[in-house]
Write a protein that holds these residues in place. Structure first.
Motif, short mmCIF file in Angstrom:
data_model
loop_
_atom_site.label_atom_id
_atom_site.label_comp_id
_atom_site.label_asym_id
_atom_site.label_seq_id
_atom_site.Cartn_x
_atom_site.Cartn_y
_atom_site.Cartn_z
N LEU A 343 0.83 -1.21 0.00
CA LEU A 343 0.00 0.00 0.00
C LEU A 343 0.86 1.26 0.00
CD1 LEU A 343 -2.77 1.27 0.00
CD2 LEU A 343 -2.83 1.05 2.49
N GLU A 344 1.99 1.22 0.71
CA GLU A 344 2.90 2.36 0.68
C GLU A 344 3.43 2.58 -0.74
OE1 GLU A 344 2.13 3.70 3.31
OE2 GLU A 344 3.71 3.51 4.82
N CYS A 345 3.72 1.50 -1.43
CA CYS A 345 4.18 1.61 -2.83
C CYS A 345 3.09 2.22 -3.71
CB CYS A 345 4.59 0.24 -3.36
SG CYS A 345 6.13 -0.39 -2.66
N ALA A 346 1.84 1.84 -3.46
CA ALA A 346 0.73 2.41 -4.23
C ALA A 346 0.68 3.92 -4.04
CB ALA A 346 -0.58 1.77 -3.79
N ARG A 347 0.81 4.36 -2.82
CA ARG A 347 0.79 5.80 -2.54
C ARG A 347 1.96 6.51 -3.21
NH1 ARG A 347 0.96 6.56 3.61
NH2 ARG A 347 0.70 8.74 3.01
N ALA A 383 -9.90 3.36 0.82
CA ALA A 383 -9.94 4.82 0.67
C ALA A 383 -9.07 5.26 -0.52
CB ALA A 383 -9.45 5.49 1.95
N PHE A 384 -7.94 4.61 -0.67
CA PHE A 384 -7.05 4.95 -1.78
C PHE A 384 -7.73 4.66 -3.12
CE2 PHE A 384 -3.97 3.90 -5.01
CZ PHE A 384 -2.97 4.86 -4.86
N LEU A 385 -8.37 3.51 -3.22
CA LEU A 385 -8.97 3.11 -4.49
C LEU A 385 -10.24 3.90 -4.81
CD1 LEU A 385 -8.41 -0.72 -4.13
CD2 LEU A 385 -7.39 0.75 -5.86
N GLN A 386 -10.94 4.35 -3.78
CA GLN A 386 -12.17 5.11 -4.01
C GLN A 386 -11.88 6.56 -4.38
OE1 GLN A 386 -14.41 4.51 -0.44
NE2 GLN A 386 -14.81 2.34 -0.88
N ALA A 387 -10.86 7.13 -3.77
CA ALA A 387 -10.48 8.51 -4.08
C ALA A 387 -9.01 8.63 -3.74
CB ALA A 387 -11.28 9.50 -3.24
N ARG A 388 -8.21 9.10 -4.65
CA ARG A 388 -6.76 9.10 -4.47
C ARG A 388 -6.37 9.66 -3.12
NH1 ARG A 388 -4.58 11.87 -9.81
NH2 ARG A 388 -2.56 11.37 -8.91
N GLU A 389 -5.73 8.79 -2.34
CA GLU A 389 -5.39 9.10 -0.95
C GLU A 389 -4.37 10.23 -0.89
OE1 GLU A 389 -4.20 6.50 2.98
OE2 GLU A 389 -3.47 5.89 1.03
N GLN A 390 -4.64 11.21 -0.09
CA GLN A 390 -3.71 12.33 0.08
C GLN A 390 -2.88 12.10 1.34
OE1 GLN A 390 -3.37 14.82 -2.21
NE2 GLN A 390 -4.78 13.54 -3.36
N SER A 391 -1.60 12.18 1.20
CA SER A 391 -0.71 11.97 2.34
C SER A 391 -0.80 13.12 3.32
CB SER A 391 0.74 11.82 1.86
OG SER A 391 1.61 11.84 2.96
N GLU A 392 -1.01 12.78 4.57
CA GLU A 392 -1.04 13.82 5.59
C GLU A 392 0.32 14.49 5.73
OE1 GLU A 392 -2.39 11.83 9.08
OE2 GLU A 392 -4.48 11.98 8.53
N SER A 393 1.35 13.82 5.25
CA SER A 393 2.69 14.38 5.37
C SER A 393 2.89 15.60 4.50
CB SER A 393 3.73 13.32 5.00
OG SER A 393 3.60 12.20 5.84
#
Length: 430
Positions: A343-347, A383-393
Motif C-alpha cells: 500500500l505504501e508503494c501504491a501511494r 480509501a485509496f482506491l475510491q479517491a486518491r489518498e492524500q498523504s497527511e505528510s
C-alpha cells in the motif's frame, strides 16, 4: 499452516507435567520445511539442513518412546548450539528474562526465532509445538515463553485468531503462575494483534499496562516491545514529539542487538516522514535498507523509502524500493509487512503520477488485507482506491521540542547511505 487445536494444546501440552500421551496433530518438520521453501521459491541458506535436523530430533522426542525423550532433546540442544552460540544465548537471555526461570532448551527457542525471522513459519511452528510437548521439565513460565513465541509465529504468518487464542493461554498461565513476565508477554501480544486490526484504543490499553509492568520489573526486551506500542499510538494521534521520545526509548532498549537497532531506526524514519520531514526520513530508511536484515524490518523500511523518495521526486530510488517490495511479496515474508508495504508503494506511485501502477499495488494490498483480516490496512486501501489518498505528510512539517530535536539533528548530519542492487533479507542474528 496447520496447527493443533488450541484447546488440546491447553489440556494436553501447556499445563501437563507428564507430557501427555495423546496423539499429536502436527506434521513432520521435513514436510513443514518443504512447504516453506515452496512459498519462498528457494532454500533459506546454508543452515537449512541443521534446522531440519534439530526440528526432527525434537519431533521424535515429542512422538516417540518416553525413555528416549531426554536423550533426543539433549542431542537437539547440542545441534542447535552449532548455530546459536554462548554469546547469543547470554545476550538474548539477559534482555529477555535475566536470571529468571532459565531452561536448557533455550538454544532451541532461539533457533526457532531465527527460523521464523527467515520466513520459515511452518518449520518454526512445528519446532515449537514439538518442544512444548517433548520437554516435560518445563515450568509454567517457561511454557508460557514458548507459547508466546509460537503465537508470534502465527501472526507473522497471518494467522491472527490462532495467535490470539495462544496469547489468551499465556495470560491464563500468567494468572496461575502469578508471573508478571507472562502478563507482559500476553499484553504485548494483544497490542500487536490490535494494531493489525486497526484497534488503536486496544493498542493503547495493552501497551500502557505492559510498559508499566515491564519497566517496574526490569525486563528490557519486553519493555522495548511495549514502548513500541506506545510509539505506534503517539504517531497515529500525530503526537510526533511524544512518538520520537518513545522511539528513542525503543532504540536505547535495543542497543547491543543490531537487528533491533535497525528496527528502531526504521521507526524513527517513519515518524519523521509522517511529521513532514521526508528528506531526513529518507536517510533513516536508506540506512536500514542498505543492511542485511529480516524481511519484517526491510519491508516497512522499503515502503517508507518509496514514499519519502516519491515526495522528494527521487524517482530512481523510489522505483528501486517499489521493485524490491514487489520482489518480496511472493516470498514467505510476514504477511502484515508485505500488505502494508504494497500500500505504501501504491501511494508512492500515485504521488508521481503513475496512477495505473499505483492502483494495481493498492488492489493487491486490499486483497491481502481482506484475506488475513488486517482491517486498518483494508480501510486505507479502500480509501485509496475510491479517491486518491492524500498523504497527511504534505501538510506543514511538525516542530519538535528539545526532548526530540536532538534525534532530528543527529540524523540530519548522517550521509545518505548507498543502496545495494537488491535488499538482503536474512534471518535474525539471535
Amino acid at each position: 499452516m496447520a496447527t493443533p487445536p488450541v484447546a488440546r494444546l491447553f489440556s494436553g501440552t501447556l499445563l501437563a507435567t507428564d507430557a501427555s500421551t495423546s496423539t499429536p496433530t502436527f506434521g513432520s518438520p521435513l514436510a513443514a520445511y518443504r512447504s516453506d521453501a515452496t512459498a519462498r521459491g528457494a532454500s533459506f541458506g546454508q543452515d537449512d539442513g541443521l534446522w531440519i535436523s534439530v526440528a526432527t530430533l525434537v519431533h521424535h522426542a515429542a512422538t516417540g518412546e518416553a525413555s528416549r525423550r531426554d536423550g533426543l532433546l539433549r542431542d537437539a540442544i547440542e545441534l542447535a548450539r552449532e548455530i546459536v552460540d554462548d554469546d547469543a544465548l547470554n545476550s538474548v537471555g539477559r534482555r529477555e528474562w535475566g536470571d529468571r526461570d532459565r531452561c536448557s532448551c533455550e538454544p532451541i527457542m532461539l533457533l526457532a526465532k531465527l527460523v521464523a525471522d527467515a520466513g520459515a513459519f511452518r518449520l518454526a511452528a512445528a519446532l515449537l509445538d514439538s518442544l512444548l510437548r517433548a520437554d516435560s521439565s518445563l515450568n509454567a513460565v517457561q511454557r508460557g515463553r514458548i507459547l508466546a513465541q509460537r503465537a508470534r509465529v502465527g501472526w507473522l504468518a497471518g494467522e491472527i485468531e490462532d495467535a490470539r487464542a495462544r496469547y489468551e493461554l499465556v495470560e491464563s498461565l500468567a494468572r496461575r503462575a502469578r508471573s508478571p513476565e507472562l502478563k507482559v508477554r500476553a499484553w504485548n501480544g494483544f497490542a500487536a494483534l490490535a494494531q493489525m486490526r486497526g484497534n488503536f484504543p486496544e493498542v493503547r490499553r495493552y501497551a500502557t499496562r505492559a510498559a508499566r509492568l515491564a519497566d517496574r520489573h526490569d525486563m528490557p526486551g519486553l519493555s522495548r516491545t511495549a514502548h513500541y506500542g506506545l510509539l505506534v499510538i503517539a504517531a497515529a494521534e500525530r503526537r510526533f514529539d511524544d512518538a520520537l521520545v518513545e522511539a528513542w526509548k525503543v532504540y536505547q532498549l535495543s542497543i547491543g542487538d543490531s537487528i533491533d537497532e535497525a528496527g528502531a531506526l526504521q521507526n524513527v524514519g517513519q515518524i519523521l516522514f509522517d511529521a513532514g520531514h521526508p528528506a531526513i526520513a529518507e536517510i533513516a530508511f536508506s540506512a536500514v535498507c542498505a543492511r542485511a536484515l529480516p524481511a519484517r524490518i526491510l519491508l516497512p523500511a522499503l515502503g517508507g523509502l518509496a514514499l519519502a523518495t516519491a515526495m522528494a521526486r527521487h524517482e530512481a530510488t523510489m522505483e528501486w524500493a517499489v521493485r524490491e517490495v514487489r520482489a518480496m511479496r511472493r516470498t514467505a515474508a510476514p504477511r502484515y509487512a508485505v500488505t502494508s508495504a504494497m500500500l505504501e508503494c501504491a501511494r508512492a506511485l500515485d504521488m508521481i503520477g503513475r496512477d495505473a501502477e499505483g492502483r494495481d499495488c493498492a488492489t493487491e494490498s486490499l486483497t491481502l488485507a481482506r484475506s488475513f483480516g488486517f482491517h486498518e490496512i483494508e480501510m486505507r486501501a479502500e480509501a485509496f482506491l475510491q479517491a486518491r489518498e492524500q498523504s497527511e505528510s504534505a501538510s506543514a512539517p511538525a516542530r519538535f521540542t528539545r526532548r526530540s530535536a536532538s534525534v532530528v539533528r543527529e540524523l540530519s548530519s548522517m550521509e545518505l547511505p548507498r543502496l545495494p542492487e537488491h535488499v538482503r533479507p536474512t534471518a535474525a542474528a539471535v
